[in-house]
Design a protein around this motif. Structure first.
Motif, short mmCIF file in Angstrom:
data_model
loop_
_atom_site.label_atom_id
_atom_site.label_comp_id
_atom_site.label_asym_id
_atom_site.label_seq_id
_atom_site.Cartn_x
_atom_site.Cartn_y
_atom_site.Cartn_z
N HIS A 51 61.42 -0.72 -24.45
CA HIS A 51 61.32 0.73 -24.68
C HIS A 51 62.67 1.35 -25.11
N HIS A 73 64.03 3.19 -28.65
CA HIS A 73 64.66 4.51 -28.78
C HIS A 73 65.91 4.42 -29.67
N SER A 119 66.83 9.97 -21.47
CA SER A 119 65.42 10.32 -21.32
C SER A 119 65.13 10.74 -19.90
N GLY A 120 63.85 10.75 -19.55
CA GLY A 120 63.46 11.21 -18.22
C GLY A 120 63.73 10.17 -17.15
N GLY A 121 63.68 8.90 -17.54
CA GLY A 121 63.79 7.83 -16.55
C GLY A 121 65.14 7.15 -16.52
N GLY A 177 67.13 13.72 -17.90
CA GLY A 177 65.82 14.36 -18.14
C GLY A 177 65.15 14.78 -16.84
N ASP A 191 63.99 18.45 -15.72
CA ASP A 191 62.61 18.73 -15.28
C ASP A 191 62.58 19.41 -13.92
N SER A 218 57.11 20.03 -20.89
CA SER A 218 58.11 19.36 -20.04
C SER A 218 59.28 20.31 -19.80
N GLY A 269 62.61 20.10 -20.06
CA GLY A 269 63.78 20.17 -20.93
C GLY A 269 63.74 21.33 -21.91
N PRO A 270 62.71 21.41 -22.73
CA PRO A 270 62.66 22.51 -23.71
C PRO A 270 62.67 23.89 -23.04
N GLU A 309 66.24 24.61 -22.07
CA GLU A 309 67.03 24.84 -23.29
C GLU A 309 66.84 26.28 -23.79
N GLY A 363 64.20 11.54 -25.13
CA GLY A 363 63.68 12.91 -25.10
C GLY A 363 64.74 14.00 -25.09
N VAL A 364 65.80 13.82 -24.29
CA VAL A 364 66.80 14.88 -24.14
C VAL A 364 67.61 15.07 -25.43
N ASN A 422 67.40 18.16 -27.75
CA ASN A 422 68.05 19.41 -27.38
C ASN A 422 69.20 19.75 -28.34
N THR A 455 61.51 11.87 -28.42
CA THR A 455 60.62 11.71 -27.27
C THR A 455 59.76 10.46 -27.50
N ASP A 456 59.09 10.01 -26.44
CA ASP A 456 58.33 8.76 -26.55
C ASP A 456 57.32 8.84 -27.69
O1 KG4 Z 1 62.20 9.83 -23.79
P1 KG4 Z 1 61.18 10.70 -23.19
O2 KG4 Z 1 60.14 11.32 -24.07
O3 KG4 Z 1 60.38 9.97 -22.05
C1 KG4 Z 1 60.93 9.10 -21.14
O4 KG4 Z 1 61.46 9.59 -20.13
O5 KG4 Z 1 60.89 7.90 -21.43
O6 KG4 Z 1 61.98 11.83 -22.40
C2 KG4 Z 1 61.34 12.81 -21.67
C3 KG4 Z 1 62.42 13.70 -21.09
C4 KG4 Z 1 61.87 14.72 -20.14
O7 KG4 Z 1 62.63 14.70 -18.97
C5 KG4 Z 1 62.05 16.02 -20.89
O8 KG4 Z 1 62.28 17.13 -20.06
C6 KG4 Z 1 63.27 15.72 -21.73
O9 KG4 Z 1 63.08 14.40 -22.14
N1 KG4 Z 1 63.36 16.62 -22.89
C7 KG4 Z 1 64.36 17.50 -23.05
C8 KG4 Z 1 64.06 18.22 -24.23
N2 KG4 Z 1 62.90 17.75 -24.73
C9 KG4 Z 1 62.48 16.75 -23.91
N3 KG4 Z 1 65.45 17.74 -22.29
C10 KG4 Z 1 66.28 18.71 -22.72
N4 KG4 Z 1 66.05 19.46 -23.82
C11 KG4 Z 1 64.97 19.25 -24.60
N5 KG4 Z 1 64.77 20.00 -25.68
#
Ligand code: KG4
Length: 455
Positions: free
Chosen positions: A172, A176, A197-199, A224, A228, A241, A243-244, A247, A348-349, A352, A379-380
């Motif tokens: 994964h 990315h 990312s989130g994880g 991430g 969240d 989610s 993050g946006p 932001e 995902g982050v 931003n 994002t995924d």
């Molecule tokens: O990579 P991803 O889609 O999924 C995994 O975690 O694998 O990342 C998701 C993370 C979430 O925590 C979400 O809040 C964050 O990415 N995220 C953001 C933004 N868009 C998504 N964090 C900050 N700003 C953003 N615009």
């Protein structure tokens, strides 16, 4: 989750770009190129999900068409790529995230199972192709939630088995990073990547396909997760989610109003920690009597201002931590590979705009170039999986087609904890990772073992 509500989101992500003209697409469809599979040459490795079969005659790169499937966390995603993006479909589980305040593995698994067939079908339909036109199927096998990964792997094996297609197990985090090479054709190895990312947070030096040095990783929560939780505690709309939502709200706030401390300042390494910042944010919220039960849309203007200040102050410090780690990682990486020209920021982050702008300044100071995929590829998504599949397939790394009918007791190769690379020796710090449990050897060690076996 109601199936209908999920399905109606299937088309929310527009096809980012269709560089092929319709005529070219039709030509591709009329003349599908399948790999010339010479089965006796397959030599599966015990360590790897890949059979390294470089001698197998493969179709010209331009003729590969790969289906990518991603179900490692809370998005069910599929895409078809031929080196260009032919389709992209994502079904998100945003309503489950809102209901459970995070990813509940069992619920997420059920949601994936409900939509996986439709998501894959939609990806094929959008590409105007059928399974028979594919060259291979790529699927994320880790890291991620095993229950969720299983749904994607099952679907990939079923599709590959029914249509006699090779299978590529994808990491994964590698996906990315590599998706940047699909967008930016100039991006050659070696390069650096910050995956946020989130994880997980990961800082890597990519020396070649499947060859990574891990410069830094999360020792507790990823950035991430901090976005969240902050969004949840501030009563923000979590449907896209956290993050946006942070932001957006941060644009209204004063980023200097609350002096959160920057994580891990005393550790001169490139690892990340967001658990402490999360606690600082929670305490700030409690001390201002902000009630998350009251949605931001119903808050008084003073309350809204107070929430915006917290969002902006949190974001400033969360990103300062990234900046500081990147500065040091660039220094390390240039010592190992002085020819590096790019820092890829993905995950995902990386969607931003504030994160991008701040990191752009860091790389420019070091005469490097920032490469960020468009938000829909940060994002995924399934495109990154399909593309990583193409990259590995070109190198002859793939598994033979699975049997059309899998035996009942077949054990899937799932790698919920799967490091990408080996840790940079000089970068080891005393702040040890809490996530030490390794179930699988790193992707890099697997690739190296297979290369040695070849010679
Ligand atoms: O990579 P991803 O889609 O999924 C995994 O975690 O694998 O990342 C998701 C993370 C979430 O925590 C979400 O809040 C964050 O990415 N995220 C953001 C933004 N868009 C998504 N964090 C900050 N700003 C953003 N615009």
């Amino acid at each position: 989750m109601a199936l209908s509500s999920t399905l109606c989101r299937l088309n929310l992500i527009p096809r980012p770009w269709l560089p092929y003209t319709v005529t070219t697409l039709r030509a591709l469809k009329l003349k599908p190129h399948k790999p010339q599979l010479l089965r006796p040459m397959w030599a599966p490795l015990t360590l790897s999900s890949f059979s390294v079969s470089a001698q197998i005659h493969r179709p010209q790169d331009d003729n590969l068409i790969v289906l990518g499937i991603e179900t490692g966390c809370d998005d069910t995603a599929a895409a078809v790529s031929s080196g260009e993006i032919l389709s992209q479909v994502v079904s998100s589980q945003a309503d489950l995230l809102v209901r459970y305040g995070g990813v509940a593995p069992k619920m997420a698994e059920e949601a994936h199972s409900q939509v996986i067939d439709q998501v894959v079908q939609e990806a094929l339909n959008q590409a105007n192709l059928s399974e028979a036109d594919l060259s291979a199927v790529a699927v994320t096998i880790g890291p991620g939630l095993s229950l969720c990964l299983r749904v994607g792997v099952q679907k990939a094996r079923k599709t590959a088995g029914s249509f006699n297609l090779p299978l590529i197990g994808v990491h994964h985090m590698e996906a990315h990073a590599l998706v940047a090479r699909l967008m930016e054709r100039e991006l050659q190895f070696p390069f650096m990547a910050l995956l946020i990312s989130g994880g997980q947070n990961l800082l890597i030096l990519a020396q070649g396909l499947g060859q990574y040095i891990q410069l830094g990783t999360s020792i507790d929560d990823a950035i991430g997760e901090a976005y969240d939780k902050t969004a949840k505690w501030l009563g923000l709309d979590m449907r896209r989610s956290g993050g946006p939502a942070i932001e957006e709200l941060a644009r209204e706030g004063d980023a200097e109003s609350i002096k959160f401390s920057i994580p891990m300042k005393q550790h001169k390494d490139c690892n990340f920690s967001y658990a402490g910042l999360k606690t600082q944010v929670r305490l700030a919220i409690e001390s201002r009597n902000i009630n998350a039960e009251i949605p931001i849309s119903c808050a008084s203007s003073q309350d809204r201002r107070s929430r915006a200040d917290i969002a902006a102050s949190f974001q400033r410090v969360a990103v300062l931590h990234l900046e500081e780690r990147c500065e040091r990682a660039i220094e390390w990486a240039l010592k190992i590979e002085p020819s590096i020209k790019h820092l890829v920021v993905s995950g995902g982050v990386a969607s931003n705009q504030y994160v991008r702008a701040r990191l752009d300044q860091v790389v420019k100071k070091n005469s490097l170039q920032l490469v960020c995929p468009p938000p829909s590829l940060c994002t995924d998504n399934g495109v990154m999986v399909a593309w990583t599949g193409i990259e590995h397939f070109r190198m002859g790394r793939f598994d033979p087609p699975p049997p059309a009918v899998e035996s009942e007791d077949f054990v899937y190769d799932l790698r919920p904890r799967w490091p990408l690379g080996e840790e940079y020796a000089e970068g080891r710090s005393e702040a040890r990772s809490l996530r030490k449990a390794r179930i699988h050897p790193s992707l890099t060690s697997i690739i190296q073992a297979s290369l040695q076996q070849q010679h």
